[in-house]
Design an enzyme around this catalytic site. Structure first.
Site, PDB file in Angstrom:
ATOM      1  CB  SER A  34      -0.921   0.016   1.226  1.00 15.26           C
ATOM      2  OG  SER A  34      -0.151   0.059   2.430  1.00 15.26           O
ATOM      3  CG  ASN A 121      -4.018  -3.817  14.006  1.00 17.61           C
ATOM      4  OD1 ASN A 121      -3.473  -3.968  12.912  1.00 17.61           O
ATOM      5  ND2 ASN A 121      -4.586  -4.816  14.674  1.00 17.61           N
ATOM      6  CB  THR A 166     -39.636  26.798  -8.922  1.00 13.10           C
ATOM      7  OG1 THR A 166     -40.796  27.222  -9.654  1.00 13.10           O
ATOM      8  CG2 THR A 166     -39.291  27.859  -7.874  1.00 13.10           C
ATOM      9  CE  LYS A 294     -20.473  23.215 -28.859  1.00 11.27           C
ATOM     10  NZ  LYS A 294     -20.377  21.757 -28.834  1.00 11.27           N
ATOM     11  CG  ASN A 296     -17.591  22.457 -25.780  1.00 13.00           C
ATOM     12  OD1 ASN A 296     -18.642  22.883 -26.262  1.00 13.00           O
ATOM     13  ND2 ASN A 296     -16.747  21.691 -26.453  1.00 13.00           N
ATOM     14  CD  GLU A 301     -19.752  19.926 -20.475  1.00 15.21           C
ATOM     15  OE1 GLU A 301     -18.785  19.262 -20.917  1.00 15.21           O
ATOM     16  OE2 GLU A 301     -20.593  20.480 -21.213  1.00 15.21           O
ATOM     17  CE1 TYR A 328      -6.472  -2.220   9.896  1.00 18.18           C
ATOM     18  CE2 TYR A 328      -5.644  -4.445   9.518  1.00 18.18           C
ATOM     19  CZ  TYR A 328      -5.783  -3.133   9.111  1.00 18.18           C
ATOM     20  OH  TYR A 328      -5.242  -2.727   7.916  1.00 18.18           O
ATOM     21  CD  GLN A 333      -3.123  -2.529   2.522  1.00 20.28           C
ATOM     22  OE1 GLN A 333      -2.419  -2.944   3.430  1.00 20.28           O
ATOM     23  NE2 GLN A 333      -3.027  -2.987   1.282  1.00 20.28           N
TER      24      GLN A 333
END
Length: 470
Positions: A34, A121, A166, A294, A296, A301, A328, A333
């Site tokens: 990890s 832990n 609305t 265009k 955009n 987005e 644990y 992890q």
């Protein structure tokens, strides 16, 4: 029969390798590793080890000389990480292993004493809380800055009117500033929730061991204080398995991104040619590979799209913890990859939102031009209310006026006084004053309303709040 490890040195490099004799499958090595995710906690991990060494010294487990060696060695490890000189080696499966391995290389076998009575832990969850505490502080600053920006723009552009909606249908005239501050109020609540989550998270699990506590007389209150925590956790089993704070921060991030997505959706709609209320800055827009005309709103987005990603992480975290037995389990992890990506996404999203808002150009004439007479139908009903007619009746009368205008294909404001008097005798010549968008917003002068003084009042309050929160 007893079989010696194929590589005793490799077994010793693992914090857990003593009882194992066979090699770990290389695929499992990678699956278990990890470090790519948790290496960001290097500073927190070192801080925790420094404080823990001091606690072991106070408990008489370490001599003053040993504790000094460990602190000095950890200082060198810190310098290596800070300068980019730290070298990751085979067997460094996580940040805890990597730091302890390097410490032992620097100061010898005494480095192995730093883990006395400590488990990964309680170590990892302490590191995580320490790391997240600093991340929360950074995010809170970003949020306060975004609210400040909205408040300043709202003050400067308070005279701009636009349609309020609305059901995405034009409803009543409002101030552009009021729309902006509506989003800022949501961001302010997000800030409050973040601060509260950080406060709940600020408990120290270190000294809980693997699950049953520490047997070496470590003073946990002093340890918590040394690391800046408000208090030690109350139950060692809960301490090492608790990920409520991870889920809470993930939930916070999900709601914040929903708010940013909602802001983005307004920008996307308002920037279309059909609306034309705003123009997005070039720095936060892109073009088309085919259509030259265009422009955009890609930043908006992406804010909307990345909200889905954060929501997915939150769902994954809830699914992960719901079936775990105490205490644990290795599943935990996976909490960091989901949460760290969410918080990185949020941090970038806040910066992008600030940039979009700072460079947004409102089209004042286009917004005012989108106001239509039917948006004053409520004002028409309120005219009769002020003459003593019950609102339910005036609502019906105003609805009939709208119907009459639609039947004639004319604006509501084109109905004559005589037309209105045919609907109710209390309409007088002064009804023509109703047909005024500026007067309409000024009439809505209650706290939180759209009158100029109330919007400026709101902007000032948000600016003062953000200044205090920064």
């Amino acid at each position: 029969r007893c079989v010696a490890p194929d590589n005793p040195a490799a077994a010793m490099s693992k914090l857990w390798g003593g009882r194992f004799t066979g090699k770990t499958d290389p695929i499992m090595e990678r699956f278990n590793n990890s470090l790519d995710v948790d290496r960001v906690m290097w500073s927190a991990d070192i801080a925790g080890s420094v404080a823990y060494a001091t606690s072991l010294e106070a408990a008489g487990v370490l001599s003053a000389a040993e504790a000094g060696q460990i602190r000095e060695g950890l200082g060198k490890v810190r310098e290596e990480w800070a300068s980019g000189a730290f070298v990751v080696k085979e067997g460094d499966e996580d940040i805890h292993t990597a730091n302890e391995r390097r410490l032992t290389e620097l100061i010898g076998a005494v480095g192995g004493k730093v883990h006395t009575g400590r488990s990964r832990n309680d170590q990892v969850v302490t590191d995580l809380r320490l790391h997240l505490r600093s991340v929360c502080a950074e995010l809170a600053t970003e949020l306060a800055g975004l609210v400040t920006l909205a408040a300043k723009r709202a003050t400067a552009e308070v005279d701009l009117l636009m349609p309020g909606y609305t059901h995405l249908q034009s409803a009543q005239p409002v101030r552009w500033s009021h729309w902006m501050l509506a989003h800022a109020q949501a961001w302010r609540r997000d800030h409050g929730r973040l601060v509260q989550a950080a406060e709940r998270m600020n408990e120290c699990p270190l000294g809980s061991g693997a699950l049953a506590g520490n047997p070496f007389g470590v003073e946990r209150e002093s340890l918590a204080s040394a690391l800046g925590f408000a208090r030690p956790t109350a139950n060692s089993m809960d301490a090492v398995s608790d990920r409520d704070f991870v889920v809470e921060l993930s939930g916070w991030a999900t709601l914040l991104m929903a708010h940013l997505s909602r802001f983005a959706e307004d920008i996307i709609v308002f920037s279309t040619q059909e609306f034309g209320f705003v123009k997005c800055g070039d720095s936060y827009s892109t073009g088309s590979s085919l259509m030259p005309q265009k422009k955009n709103p890609d930043a908006a987005e992406l804010l909307r799209g990345k909200a889905n990603r954060v929501l997915g992480h939150h769902t994954a975290l809830l699914a992960m913890i719901k079936g775990l037995p105490l205490t644990y389990n290795k599943d935990l992890q996976e909490d960091k990859q989901a949460l760290f990506d969410s918080l990185d996404t949020v941090q970038a999203a806040l910066k992008i939102t600030s940039g979009v808002l700072a460079t947004l150009q409102p089209a004042a004439a286009r917004m005012r031009g989108a106001l239509n007479s039917f948006m004053l139908a409520t004002d028409l009903s309120e005219y009769l209310v002020r003459k003593g007619v019950p609102f339910r009746e005036t609502h019906h009368v105003a609805g009939r006026a709208v119907q009459l205008a639609e039947e004639r294909s004319c604006a509501l404001t084109e109905l004559s006084v005589a037309d209105l008097q045919s609907l109710h005798p209390l309409f007088g010549d002064d009804v023509l004053a109703v047909w005024d968008f500026d007067a309409s917003v000024e009439r809505r002068d209650s706290i939180g309303g759209v009158s100029k003084r109330r919007v400026l009042e709101q902007a000032d309050a948000l600016a003062a709040w953000a200044d205090a929160a920064a």
